[in-house]
Write a protein that holds these residues in place. Structure first.
Motif, PDB file in Angstrom:
ATOM      1  N   LEU A  75     -27.271  20.614 -39.146  1.00 33.35           N
ATOM      2  CA  LEU A  75     -27.258  20.703 -40.604  1.00 33.35           C
ATOM      3  C   LEU A  75     -28.575  21.248 -41.146  1.00 33.35           C
ATOM      4  N   GLU A  76     -28.468  22.050 -42.193  1.00 33.23           N
ATOM      5  CA  GLU A  76     -29.653  22.566 -42.864  1.00 33.23           C
ATOM      6  C   GLU A  76     -30.436  21.404 -43.473  1.00 33.23           C
ATOM      7  N   GLY A  77     -31.710  21.333 -43.183  1.00 32.27           N
ATOM      8  CA  GLY A  77     -32.570  20.308 -43.759  1.00 32.27           C
ATOM      9  C   GLY A  77     -32.450  18.946 -43.112  1.00 32.27           C
ATOM     10  N   ALA A  78     -31.764  18.843 -41.999  1.00 33.44           N
ATOM     11  CA  ALA A  78     -31.584  17.542 -41.340  1.00 33.44           C
ATOM     12  C   ALA A  78     -32.926  16.963 -40.898  1.00 33.44           C
ATOM     13  N   CYS A  79     -33.006  15.639 -40.962  1.00 31.37           N
ATOM     14  CA  CYS A  79     -34.210  14.948 -40.513  1.00 31.37           C
ATOM     15  C   CYS A  79     -33.791  13.620 -39.870  1.00 31.37           C
ATOM     16  N   ASP A  80     -34.761  12.783 -39.514  1.00 28.49           N
ATOM     17  CA  ASP A  80     -34.431  11.529 -38.831  1.00 28.49           C
ATOM     18  C   ASP A  80     -33.724  10.526 -39.747  1.00 28.49           C
ATOM     19  N   ARG A  81     -33.676  10.778 -41.052  1.00 26.98           N
ATOM     20  CA  ARG A  81     -32.953   9.903 -41.983  1.00 26.98           C
ATOM     21  C   ARG A  81     -31.579  10.467 -42.334  1.00 26.98           C
ATOM     22  N   SER A  82     -31.193  11.588 -41.719  1.00 25.83           N
ATOM     23  CA  SER A  82     -29.900  12.217 -41.995  1.00 25.83           C
ATOM     24  C   SER A  82     -28.759  11.432 -41.366  1.00 25.83           C
ATOM     25  N   ARG A  83     -27.720  11.215 -42.150  1.00 24.34           N
ATOM     26  CA  ARG A  83     -26.498  10.585 -41.644  1.00 24.34           C
ATOM     27  C   ARG A  83     -25.303  11.226 -42.329  1.00 24.34           C
ATOM     28  N   LEU A  84     -24.143  11.058 -41.718  1.00 16.75           N
ATOM     29  CA  LEU A  84     -22.898  11.437 -42.384  1.00 16.75           C
ATOM     30  C   LEU A  84     -22.414  10.198 -43.114  1.00 16.75           C
ATOM     31  N   SER A  85     -22.215  10.318 -44.420  1.00 18.72           N
ATOM     32  CA  SER A  85     -21.881   9.133 -45.219  1.00 18.72           C
ATOM     33  C   SER A  85     -20.538   8.539 -44.838  1.00 18.72           C
ATOM     34  N   CYS A  86     -19.682   9.307 -44.184  1.00 16.26           N
ATOM     35  CA  CYS A  86     -18.385   8.755 -43.748  1.00 16.26           C
ATOM     36  C   CYS A  86     -18.563   7.747 -42.618  1.00 16.26           C
ATOM     37  N   GLN A  87     -19.713   7.769 -41.973  1.00 12.01           N
ATOM     38  CA  GLN A  87     -19.979   6.862 -40.858  1.00 12.01           C
ATOM     39  C   GLN A  87     -20.830   5.667 -41.262  1.00 12.01           C
ATOM     40  N   LEU A  88     -21.202   5.593 -42.535  1.00 13.62           N
ATOM     41  CA  LEU A  88     -22.027   4.493 -43.041  1.00 13.62           C
ATOM     42  C   LEU A  88     -21.113   3.464 -43.684  1.00 13.62           C
ATOM     43  N   ILE A  89     -20.754   2.444 -42.937  1.00 12.08           N
ATOM     44  CA  ILE A  89     -19.839   1.410 -43.423  1.00 12.08           C
ATOM     45  C   ILE A  89     -20.646   0.323 -44.134  1.00 12.08           C
ATOM     46  N   VAL A  90     -20.230   0.039 -45.358  1.00 13.25           N
ATOM     47  CA  VAL A  90     -20.968  -0.881 -46.215  1.00 13.25           C
ATOM     48  C   VAL A  90     -20.675  -2.338 -45.834  1.00 13.25           C
ATOM     49  N   SER A  91     -21.757  -3.120 -45.767  1.00 12.55           N
ATOM     50  CA  SER A  91     -21.660  -4.572 -45.567  1.00 12.55           C
ATOM     51  C   SER A  91     -22.369  -5.243 -46.734  1.00 12.55           C
ATOM     52  N   GLU A  92     -22.279  -6.563 -46.818  1.00 13.89           N
ATOM     53  CA  GLU A  92     -22.977  -7.282 -47.894  1.00 13.89           C
ATOM     54  C   GLU A  92     -24.478  -7.002 -47.850  1.00 13.89           C
ATOM     55  N   ALA A  93     -25.011  -6.797 -46.675  1.00 12.87           N
ATOM     56  CA  ALA A  93     -26.449  -6.537 -46.525  1.00 12.87           C
ATOM     57  C   ALA A  93     -26.867  -5.200 -47.128  1.00 12.87           C
ATOM     58  N   CYS A  94     -25.907  -4.363 -47.460  1.00 16.55           N
ATOM     59  CA  CYS A  94     -26.214  -3.035 -47.981  1.00 16.55           C
ATOM     60  C   CYS A  94     -26.459  -3.014 -49.488  1.00 16.55           C
ATOM     61  N   ALA A  95     -26.386  -4.148 -50.131  1.00 15.00           N
ATOM     62  CA  ALA A  95     -26.621  -4.190 -51.579  1.00 15.00           C
ATOM     63  C   ALA A  95     -27.975  -3.578 -51.898  1.00 15.00           C
ATOM     64  N   GLY A  96     -27.979  -2.609 -52.795  1.00 11.98           N
ATOM     65  CA  GLY A  96     -29.215  -1.960 -53.209  1.00 11.98           C
ATOM     66  C   GLY A  96     -29.607  -0.746 -52.392  1.00 11.98           C
ATOM     67  N   VAL A  97     -28.800  -0.379 -51.419  1.00 13.74           N
ATOM     68  CA  VAL A  97     -29.122   0.797 -50.610  1.00 13.74           C
ATOM     69  C   VAL A  97     -29.121   2.044 -51.500  1.00 13.74           C
ATOM     70  N   ARG A  98     -30.023   2.946 -51.186  1.00 13.96           N
ATOM     71  CA  ARG A  98     -30.178   4.200 -51.929  1.00 13.96           C
ATOM     72  C   ARG A  98     -30.025   5.350 -50.932  1.00 13.96           C
ATOM     73  N   VAL A  99     -29.160   6.306 -51.267  1.00 17.59           N
ATOM     74  CA  VAL A  99     -29.001   7.489 -50.436  1.00 17.59           C
ATOM     75  C   VAL A  99     -29.247   8.727 -51.296  1.00 17.59           C
ATOM     76  N   VAL A 100     -29.769   9.753 -50.681  1.00 17.71           N
ATOM     77  CA  VAL A 100     -30.025  11.021 -51.370  1.00 17.71           C
ATOM     78  C   VAL A 100     -29.004  12.033 -50.858  1.00 17.71           C
ATOM     79  N   VAL A 101     -28.310  12.667 -51.803  1.00 16.56           N
ATOM     80  CA  VAL A 101     -27.295  13.663 -51.468  1.00 16.56           C
ATOM     81  C   VAL A 101     -27.947  15.043 -51.583  1.00 16.56           C
ATOM     82  N   PRO A 102     -28.044  15.790 -50.469  1.00 14.36           N
ATOM     83  CA  PRO A 102     -28.674  17.105 -50.536  1.00 14.36           C
ATOM     84  C   PRO A 102     -27.767  18.123 -51.222  1.00 14.36           C
ATOM     85  N   ALA A 103     -28.351  19.167 -51.726  1.00 12.39           N
ATOM     86  CA  ALA A 103     -27.576  20.212 -52.403  1.00 12.39           C
ATOM     87  C   ALA A 103     -26.874  21.136 -51.418  1.00 12.39           C
TER      88      ALA A 103
END
Length: 106
Positions: A75-103
């Motif tokens: 992916l263009e601009g990928a870094c060590d914090r890059s993930r596919l959001s379809c693979q990020l399953i939300v749990s109660e511990a995820c409250a307040g998580v912040r993700v940045v959506v690249p252009a």
């Protein structure tokens, strides 16, 4: 229900409720947020749901599987914090998580 904050490609931030067990991608698509295209519908095959996860939240999600890592690598601009959001399953511990959506999605 955990709230996830999306930093959108235009710089705006939107915070939405995402039910436990759904993905970060689901939270974006179900709330009509721009930037996460999700062409494959969450099948980990298109990489149009790329996000950057804040450092503090990286450990709240499962490690990427080989399929995801292989897609992210090119992916263009990928870094060590890059993930596919379809693979990020939300749990109660995820409250307040912040993700940045690249252009570059889509």
């Amino acid at each position: 229900m955990p709230q996830i904050t999306y930093v959108l490609p235009d710089g705006r931030e939107e915070t939405v409720d995402v039910p436990v067990g759904q993905s970060v991608m689901d939270g974006s698509v179900r709330n009509n947020l721009p930037g996460i295209v999700a062409e494959c519908g969450g099948g980990c095959s298109c990489a149009t749901c790329h996000v950057f996860v804040d450092d503090a939240a990286v450990g709240l999600f499962d490690e990427p599987m080989t399929e995801e890592a292989d897609l992210v690598e090119f992916l263009e601009g990928a870094c060590d914090r890059s993930r596919l959001s379809c693979q990020l399953i939300v749990s109660e511990a995820c409250a307040g998580v912040r993700v940045v959506v690249p252009a570059t999605n889509g």
